[in-house]
Design a protein around this motif. Structure first.
Motif, mmCIF file in Angstrom:
data_model
loop_
_atom_site.group_PDB
_atom_site.id
_atom_site.type_symbol
_atom_site.label_atom_id
_atom_site.label_comp_id
_atom_site.label_asym_id
_atom_site.label_seq_id
_atom_site.Cartn_x
_atom_site.Cartn_y
_atom_site.Cartn_z
ATOM 1 N N VAL A 24 0.851 -1.200 0.000
ATOM 2 C CA VAL A 24 0.000 0.000 0.000
ATOM 3 C C VAL A 24 0.879 1.239 0.000
ATOM 4 C CG1 VAL A 24 -1.975 -1.007 1.232
ATOM 5 C CG2 VAL A 24 -0.087 -0.027 2.520
ATOM 6 N N ALA A 25 0.314 2.366 -0.446
ATOM 7 C CA ALA A 25 1.003 3.651 -0.321
ATOM 8 C C ALA A 25 0.933 4.057 1.146
ATOM 9 C CB ALA A 25 0.307 4.687 -1.193
ATOM 10 N N MET A 26 2.078 4.395 1.746
ATOM 11 C CA MET A 26 2.039 4.759 3.167
ATOM 12 C C MET A 26 1.818 6.262 3.314
ATOM 13 S SD MET A 26 1.802 2.106 4.853
ATOM 14 C CE MET A 26 2.075 2.598 6.578
ATOM 15 N N ALA A 27 0.824 6.757 2.621
ATOM 16 C CA ALA A 27 0.394 8.152 2.746
ATOM 17 C C ALA A 27 -1.087 8.158 2.405
ATOM 18 C CB ALA A 27 1.156 9.035 1.776
ATOM 19 N N LEU A 28 -1.863 8.844 3.208
ATOM 20 C CA LEU A 28 -3.304 8.922 2.943
ATOM 21 C C LEU A 28 -3.613 10.236 2.246
ATOM 22 C CD1 LEU A 28 -4.493 7.469 6.346
ATOM 23 C CD2 LEU A 28 -5.060 6.523 4.107
ATOM 24 N N PRO A 29 -4.503 10.216 1.240
ATOM 25 C CA PRO A 29 -4.817 11.459 0.534
ATOM 26 C C PRO A 29 -5.524 12.461 1.443
ATOM 27 C CG PRO A 29 -6.067 9.587 -0.345
ATOM 28 C CD PRO A 29 -5.204 9.042 0.724
ATOM 29 N N ASP A 30 -5.364 13.752 1.128
ATOM 30 C CA ASP A 30 -6.023 14.794 1.921
ATOM 31 C C ASP A 30 -7.515 14.854 1.619
ATOM 32 O OD1 ASP A 30 -3.675 15.561 3.154
ATOM 33 O OD2 ASP A 30 -3.148 16.948 1.539
ATOM 34 N N VAL A 31 -7.890 14.470 0.399
ATOM 35 C CA VAL A 31 -9.302 14.523 0.004
ATOM 36 C C VAL A 31 -9.685 13.192 -0.629
ATOM 37 C CG1 VAL A 31 -11.007 15.670 -1.462
ATOM 38 C CG2 VAL A 31 -9.187 17.015 -0.394
ATOM 39 N N LEU A 32 -10.828 12.656 -0.200
ATOM 40 C CA LEU A 32 -11.351 11.411 -0.782
ATOM 41 C C LEU A 32 -12.848 11.605 -0.993
ATOM 42 C CD1 LEU A 32 -9.772 8.454 1.246
ATOM 43 C CD2 LEU A 32 -9.634 8.790 -1.219
ATOM 44 N N GLY A 33 -13.290 11.657 -2.232
ATOM 45 C CA GLY A 33 -14.702 11.912 -2.496
ATOM 46 C C GLY A 33 -15.110 13.211 -1.810
ATOM 47 N N GLY A 34 -16.172 13.201 -1.032
ATOM 48 C CA GLY A 34 -16.609 14.394 -0.317
ATOM 49 C C GLY A 34 -15.988 14.529 1.065
ATOM 50 N N TRP A 35 -14.890 13.848 1.302
ATOM 51 C CA TRP A 35 -14.297 13.819 2.643
ATOM 52 C C TRP A 35 -12.932 14.499 2.642
ATOM 53 C CZ3 TRP A 35 -17.098 11.318 6.553
ATOM 54 C CH2 TRP A 35 -18.215 10.601 6.106
ATOM 55 N N THR A 36 -12.662 15.290 3.701
ATOM 56 C CA THR A 36 -11.373 15.960 3.841
ATOM 57 C C THR A 36 -10.665 15.406 5.070
ATOM 58 O OG1 THR A 36 -12.399 17.934 2.939
ATOM 59 C CG2 THR A 36 -10.249 18.212 3.978
ATOM 60 N N GLY A 37 -9.404 15.029 4.904
ATOM 61 C CA GLY A 37 -8.684 14.351 5.983
ATOM 62 C C GLY A 37 -7.638 15.227 6.642
ATOM 63 N N GLU A 38 -7.430 14.986 7.943
ATOM 64 C CA GLU A 38 -6.357 15.639 8.688
ATOM 65 C C GLU A 38 -5.568 14.573 9.428
ATOM 66 O OE1 GLU A 38 -7.349 19.992 9.905
ATOM 67 O OE2 GLU A 38 -8.714 18.660 10.950
ATOM 68 N N ASN A 39 -4.289 14.867 9.671
ATOM 69 C CA ASN A 39 -3.428 13.891 10.354
ATOM 70 C C ASN A 39 -3.822 13.737 11.819
ATOM 71 O OD1 ASN A 39 -1.908 13.460 8.070
ATOM 72 N ND2 ASN A 39 -0.532 15.166 8.519
ATOM 73 N N VAL A 40 -3.554 12.558 12.362
ATOM 74 C CA VAL A 40 -3.825 12.282 13.775
ATOM 75 C C VAL A 40 -2.510 11.902 14.444
ATOM 76 C CG1 VAL A 40 -5.085 10.812 15.396
ATOM 77 C CG2 VAL A 40 -6.138 11.431 13.221
ATOM 78 N N TRP A 41 -2.242 12.527 15.563
ATOM 79 C CA TRP A 41 -1.016 12.241 16.312
ATOM 80 C C TRP A 41 -1.358 11.976 17.774
ATOM 81 C CZ3 TRP A 41 2.980 11.848 13.141
ATOM 82 C CH2 TRP A 41 2.972 12.589 11.945
ATOM 83 N N PHE A 42 -0.477 11.265 18.451
ATOM 84 C CA PHE A 42 -0.669 11.007 19.879
ATOM 85 C C PHE A 42 0.525 11.543 20.665
ATOM 86 C CE2 PHE A 42 -3.192 7.837 17.736
ATOM 87 C CZ PHE A 42 -4.390 7.897 18.432
ATOM 88 N N CYS A 43 0.236 12.131 21.824
ATOM 89 C CA CYS A 43 1.308 12.592 22.714
ATOM 90 C C CYS A 43 2.025 11.372 23.285
ATOM 91 C CB CYS A 43 0.708 13.428 23.840
ATOM 92 S SG CYS A 43 1.940 13.970 25.028
ATOM 93 N N ARG A 44 3.363 11.439 23.285
ATOM 94 C CA ARG A 44 4.145 10.295 23.762
ATOM 95 C C ARG A 44 4.349 10.309 25.275
ATOM 96 N NH1 ARG A 44 6.999 7.579 19.655
ATOM 97 N NH2 ARG A 44 8.506 6.906 21.198
ATOM 98 N N ASN A 45 3.851 11.342 25.919
ATOM 99 C CA ASN A 45 3.941 11.414 27.376
ATOM 100 C C ASN A 45 2.850 10.517 27.969
ATOM 101 O OD1 ASN A 45 3.853 12.090 30.057
ATOM 102 N ND2 ASN A 45 3.240 14.233 29.727
ATOM 103 N N PRO A 46 3.243 9.427 28.665
ATOM 104 C CA PRO A 46 2.229 8.480 29.165
ATOM 105 C C PRO A 46 1.213 9.135 30.096
ATOM 106 C CG PRO A 46 4.474 7.644 29.512
ATOM 107 C CD PRO A 46 4.604 9.066 29.053
ATOM 108 N N ALA A 47 1.625 10.193 30.788
ATOM 109 C CA ALA A 47 0.701 10.849 31.719
ATOM 110 C C ALA A 47 -0.308 11.730 30.980
ATOM 111 C CB ALA A 47 1.489 11.692 32.718
ATOM 112 N N CYS A 48 -0.048 12.018 29.720
ATOM 113 C CA CYS A 48 -0.934 12.900 28.943
ATOM 114 C C CYS A 48 -1.697 12.078 27.898
ATOM 115 C CB CYS A 48 -0.113 14.014 28.297
ATOM 116 S SG CYS A 48 -1.044 15.039 27.127
ATOM 117 N N GLY A 49 -0.981 11.570 26.906
ATOM 118 C CA GLY A 49 -1.605 10.699 25.904
ATOM 119 C C GLY A 49 -2.615 11.389 25.006
ATOM 120 N N ALA A 50 -2.595 12.735 24.964
ATOM 121 C CA ALA A 50 -3.618 13.463 24.197
ATOM 122 C C ALA A 50 -3.571 13.092 22.718
ATOM 123 C CB ALA A 50 -3.408 14.969 24.352
#
Ligand SMILES: [Zn+2]
Length: 233
Positions: A24-50
């Motif tokens: 697979v391509a290891m990149a997701l498109p920004d737009v798919l049909g009528g959908w707009t995508g944004e990146n998701v990240w996680f905080c690496r601080n175990p006490a936060c995890g936001a």
């Protein structure tokens, strides 16, 4: 004879080489049909995890200042170090959300794990499992696994249920079955002498209490996603 030689070399301890080809391509498109995508990240601080959703390549948590990473706390605990994940959250004009994650296995096969591991780590339980057939634009049929997911009883009433679809791609094959994937991987190692890279694609959205609109949305979305990420072999 060649097959036998390959088989014996594997049997006697030669590690199959890692296939350089990605499924697979290891990149997701920004737009798919009528959908707009944004990146998701996680905080690496175990006490936060936001969890952070936003465009661009944000690197630092705006709550605690720690570095961000692609893996959630639960995933960092159970997945091997060489796991690669890309994920995006997509929205349409009605603010309906669909979350996509692609996990690529490295040398360690345990990168691709049953979704049950992560879902239960996040306070969900699986109520039912189906196979959802999806007609692709090229006329082929893709079977994906579809899980009905509910918040676990002890998680409180914080969330509605989820519809969680996934399938596996690797070695020129696509399947919703974990057993079939394991069999194809073994076949590749033994008879082709390569350790094929496999990817696990998951697509998740909130489940409607009444009706099946979310199922139709998932089918349509996966129909757009498939040609954008699955690479021809
Ligand atoms: Zn943080």
């Amino acid at each position: 004879m060649l097959l036998l030689a390959t088989f014996l070399s594997v049997r006697f301890g030669e590690t199959p080489r890692l296939d350089a080809r990605l499924p697979v391509a290891m990149a997701l498109p920004d737009v798919l049909g009528g959908w707009t995508g944004e990146n998701v990240w996680f905080c690496r601080n175990p006490a936060c995890g936001a969890r952070h959703v936003g465009a661009g390549d944000r690197q630092v948590c705006d709550r605690c200042g720690h570095a961000l990473g692609a893996l959630s706390a639960a995933e960092r605990k159970i997945l091997p170090q060489d796991t690669v994940i890309v994920r995006k959250e997509y929205r349409n004009v009605s603010d309906k959300r669909i979350n996509v994650a692609i996990v690529l296995s490295g040398k360690e096969r345990s990168s691709i794990h049953p979704p049950q591991w992560c879902l239960s780590g996040q306070g969900y339980s699986i109520k039912a499992q189906h196979v959802l057939p999806i007609r692709l634009a090229d006329g082929r049929n893709l079977n994906v696994a579809l899980l009905d997911v509910e918040p676990a009883a002890d998680a409180g009433a914080r969330n509605d249920g989820l519809a969680f679809a996934y399938w596996f791609v690797g070695g020129g094959h696509e399947t919703s079955s974990r057993l079939a994937r394991v069999a194809w991987m073994a076949f590749g190692s033994i008879f082709r002498g390569v350790h094929e890279r496999w990817a696990y694609v998951s697509v998740m959205t909130a489940r409607e209490r009444d009706g099946e609109k979310h199922i139709h949305q998932l089918k349509e979305f996966i129909g757009c996603l498939h040609p954008a990420v699955v690479l021809p072999r």
